[in-house]
Design an enzyme around this catalytic site. Structure first.
Site, PDB file in Angstrom:
ATOM      1  N   ALA A 126      43.362  45.821  43.486  1.00 30.66           N
ATOM      2  CA  ALA A 126      43.002  47.007  42.710  1.00 30.66           C
ATOM      3  C   ALA A 126      43.313  46.959  41.224  1.00 30.66           C
ATOM      4  O   ALA A 126      42.589  47.560  40.429  1.00 30.66           O
ATOM      5  CB  ALA A 126      43.676  48.238  43.323  1.00 30.66           C
ATOM      6  N   ALA A 127      44.418  46.337  40.805  1.00 30.32           N
ATOM      7  CA  ALA A 127      44.830  46.415  39.391  1.00 30.32           C
ATOM      8  C   ALA A 127      43.802  45.717  38.492  1.00 30.32           C
ATOM      9  O   ALA A 127      43.169  44.750  38.916  1.00 30.32           O
ATOM     10  CB  ALA A 127      46.206  45.793  39.213  1.00 30.32           C
ATOM     11  N   PRO A 128      43.652  46.231  37.264  1.00 27.97           N
ATOM     12  CA  PRO A 128      44.408  47.317  36.626  1.00 27.97           C
ATOM     13  C   PRO A 128      43.926  48.722  36.975  1.00 27.97           C
ATOM     14  O   PRO A 128      44.520  49.688  36.545  1.00 27.97           O
ATOM     15  CB  PRO A 128      44.212  47.040  35.142  1.00 27.97           C
ATOM     16  CG  PRO A 128      42.855  46.412  35.058  1.00 27.97           C
ATOM     17  CD  PRO A 128      42.729  45.557  36.299  1.00 27.97           C
ATOM     18  N   GLY A 129      42.822  48.846  37.720  1.00 26.24           N
ATOM     19  CA  GLY A 129      42.402  50.164  38.164  1.00 26.24           C
ATOM     20  C   GLY A 129      41.010  50.589  37.766  1.00 26.24           C
ATOM     21  O   GLY A 129      40.604  51.718  38.068  1.00 26.24           O
ATOM     22  N   SER A 130      40.242  49.723  37.125  1.00 29.74           N
ATOM     23  CA  SER A 130      38.902  50.138  36.685  1.00 29.74           C
ATOM     24  C   SER A 130      38.029  50.512  37.876  1.00 29.74           C
ATOM     25  O   SER A 130      37.393  51.578  37.883  1.00 29.74           O
ATOM     26  CB  SER A 130      38.246  49.027  35.863  1.00 29.74           C
ATOM     27  OG  SER A 130      38.150  47.826  36.612  1.00 29.74           O
ATOM     28  N   LYS A 131      38.011  49.664  38.895  1.00 25.19           N
ATOM     29  CA  LYS A 131      37.168  49.949  40.059  1.00 25.19           C
ATOM     30  C   LYS A 131      37.806  51.003  40.956  1.00 25.19           C
ATOM     31  O   LYS A 131      37.103  51.786  41.591  1.00 25.19           O
ATOM     32  CB  LYS A 131      36.889  48.658  40.821  1.00 25.19           C
ATOM     33  CG  LYS A 131      36.149  47.620  39.983  1.00 25.19           C
ATOM     34  CD  LYS A 131      36.011  46.296  40.718  1.00 25.19           C
ATOM     35  CE  LYS A 131      35.538  45.202  39.789  1.00 25.19           C
ATOM     36  NZ  LYS A 131      36.537  44.861  38.745  1.00 25.19           N
ATOM     37  N   GLU A 149      47.561  46.010  45.509  1.00 33.49           N
ATOM     38  CA  GLU A 149      47.696  45.011  44.449  1.00 33.49           C
ATOM     39  C   GLU A 149      48.831  44.051  44.806  1.00 33.49           C
ATOM     40  O   GLU A 149      49.962  44.468  45.047  1.00 33.49           O
ATOM     41  CB  GLU A 149      47.970  45.674  43.103  1.00 33.49           C
ATOM     42  CG  GLU A 149      48.188  44.703  41.962  1.00 33.49           C
ATOM     43  CD  GLU A 149      47.084  43.660  41.831  1.00 33.49           C
ATOM     44  OE1 GLU A 149      47.420  42.464  41.658  1.00 33.49           O
ATOM     45  OE2 GLU A 149      45.893  44.037  41.900  1.00 33.49           O
ATOM     46  N   CYS A 247      34.377  37.664  39.438  1.00 33.14           N
ATOM     47  CA  CYS A 247      33.888  37.512  38.059  1.00 33.14           C
ATOM     48  C   CYS A 247      33.764  36.028  37.736  1.00 33.14           C
ATOM     49  O   CYS A 247      34.120  35.575  36.652  1.00 33.14           O
ATOM     50  CB  CYS A 247      34.799  38.232  37.061  1.00 33.14           C
ATOM     51  SG  CYS A 247      36.499  37.634  37.012  1.00 33.14           S
TER      52      CYS A 247
END
Length: 475
Positions: A126-131, A149, A247
């Site tokens: 999960a980090a840093p939290g954008s999604k 995370e 990515c």
């Protein structure tokens, strides 16, 4: 141009061997050396897209829509004297600075009608939290989202971003994501696995991203990704939806990882074609229906997205319940919780949604579906801390204000720009409106900055020290 972007010859030979015939290596290299366009996503937990555009365009913000995310925009600003991350709108959680390509996986997850917005969801990395914040916004803070995370150093920033964005339905965990198939088989309605990867698509924001690149390291990472995807598949309910994304660009970490799951459980699930996910998606679509976004196609980061639907259960040789310590929270008795909620509604005209739990001198608001995973998983943080108690009562928290303050119909004070500057610098303010009593939500242009307390005609500043800024945040 980023002329110093490190693109080793052995990497370029590797890419040339897998580049689709209709794409150009020269354009690939040129795009890797171009600066990445700045992009943001509007946080609809706090503000509508239309209201955000109306608020920011007069300030010289040019917002060009991202075609695959209806809350995403490429951004250019006339006045950049205030860094984007230090603007009052960012600190109030009205938007998230997020690369446009990274909005794709969540779009794919929620474009499927089987994805339950009030269900039990998992963001496995999960980090840093954008999604995570993008998912929470699409869930409208309903249901429950487990945000896991593995890196302990990244948990703090994940927590800070969840609080800033007013997210209330998340439980944070800190595990190797392989445990979810072991501990929580067939538990989640939808899962996002944005897997750790070699980051080949991120050279436009990190010119040294490929400094340690090698085929051997890719093969090692791909083996980890296969294990994570298999575990996530076991944790998914039959009828559920799973998105796998990276990515990076190499087939080993993308198509081959998906194929490994097909080889094991192909009869139990199917991959969806994402060719119609957004206009022009077919330009990045593979024969299998995955999206393989090369940076030159949409002038973005490189990215890969695949979506599957699970049709049947499969034998789970992973299952092994985790060992949990004593749960440190107790449900707040109705004789304590009901008067407190009535007091909050009377003071602010808003009722916190969820279940109240207590720990020592703290009162927490847990997501409504928390009982489905209670006793099965150890959490680092659940929901939001609503209040801290003391002998004569309780004090509402800053994170409560960020989550609920914008919706308050009373018990708030609206500051002008001069007082808002003072408040964000940690100073007390003397608003023009008539003084009240007790705790007060402090807002600027309808959005919450934090909490304060009336002391006569003065509002005593209650901003957490780490959020105090010495510089001007307002354009």
């Amino acid at each position: 141009m980023h002329d110093n972007t490190y693109l080793p010859d052995h990497f370029l030979r590797h890419i040339a061997a897998i580049m689709p015939a209709h794409l150009s290596m020269d354009e690939f290299v040129a795009s890797c050396r171009r600066p990445l366009r700045r992009s943001i996503r509007v946080n609809t937990l706090k503000i509508s897209v239309a209201a955000f555009v109306a608020r920011m365009q007069p300030l010289g913000w040019q917002l060009d829509p991202v075609p695959w995310c209806d809350t995403g925009f490429w951004l250019s600003r006339e006045d950049e004297s205030v860094p984007l991350g230090n603007t009052a709108e960012h600190l109030s959680g009205l938007f998230y600075i997020q690369e446009a390509s990274s909005m794709l996986p969540v779009t794919a997850l929620f474009a499927c009608e089987q994805t339950r917005r009030d269900g039990m969801l998992l963001d496995a990395a999960a980090a840093p939290g954008s999604k995570t914040t993008q998912i929470a916004a699409l869930m409208n803070n309903q249901g429950m989202l487990v945000a896991n995370e593995y890196s302990s150093s990244r948990l703090k920033v994940l927590s800070a971003n969840l609080q800033r964005c007013g997210v209330t339905n998340v439980g944070m965990t800190h595990f190797d994501a392989k445990v979810f198939g072991q501990w929580l088989p067939e538990t989640f309605d939808a899962i996002l696995l944005d897997a750790p990867c070699s980051g080949e698509g991120s050279v436009r924001k990190d010119e040294d991203a490929l400094r340690n690149w090698s085929i051997e390291s890719i093969d090692e990472i791909a083996a980890v990704q296969q294990g994570l995807l298999e575990s996530a598949f076991h944790a998914l309910k039959p009828g559920g939806v799973l998105v796998y994304s990276t990515c990076t660009l190499s087939l080993q970490e993308n198509q081959a990882v998906c194929q490994s799951l097909l080889d094991k459980f192909g009869a139990a699930f199917s991959f969806d074609s994402l060719a119609d996910l957004f206009p022009a998606a077919e330009q990045a679509c593979t024969p299998e229906g995955y999206l393989h976004v090369w940076p030159q196609i949409f002038d973005s980061e490189g990215f890969f997205v695949a979506r599957l639907r699970k049709h049947y259960s499969v034998p789970n040789t992973m299952f092994k319940p985790g060992k949990l310590g004593k749960f440190p929270f107790l449900p707040l008795p109705a004789k304590e919780s009901e008067p407190m909620l009535r007091e909050i509604e009377a003071a602010f005209g808003v009722v916190p949604q969820g279940n109240l739990f207590g720990r020592s001198e703290e009162i927490w608001l847990f997501p409504q579906r928390f009982e489905q995973v209670q006793g099965k998983l150890r959490f680092d943080r659940i929901g939001l801390k609503l209040a801290e108690t003391f002998k004569k009562g309780y004090r509402l928290t800053h994170e409560w204000a960020l989550a609920y303050g914008d919706g308050a119909s009373k018990g708030f004070v609206e500051l002008g720009i001069a007082d808002a500057r003072e408040f964000m610098m940690g100073r007390d303010v003397w608003p023009e409106q008539a003084a009240g009593t007790g705790e007060v939500i402090v807002r600027y242009q309808g959005h919450t900055l934090g909490m304060g307390k009336w002391v006569g005609s003065r509002v005593k500043n209650a901003l957490p020290r780490e959020l105090v800024r010495d510089n001007n945040l307002f354009v």
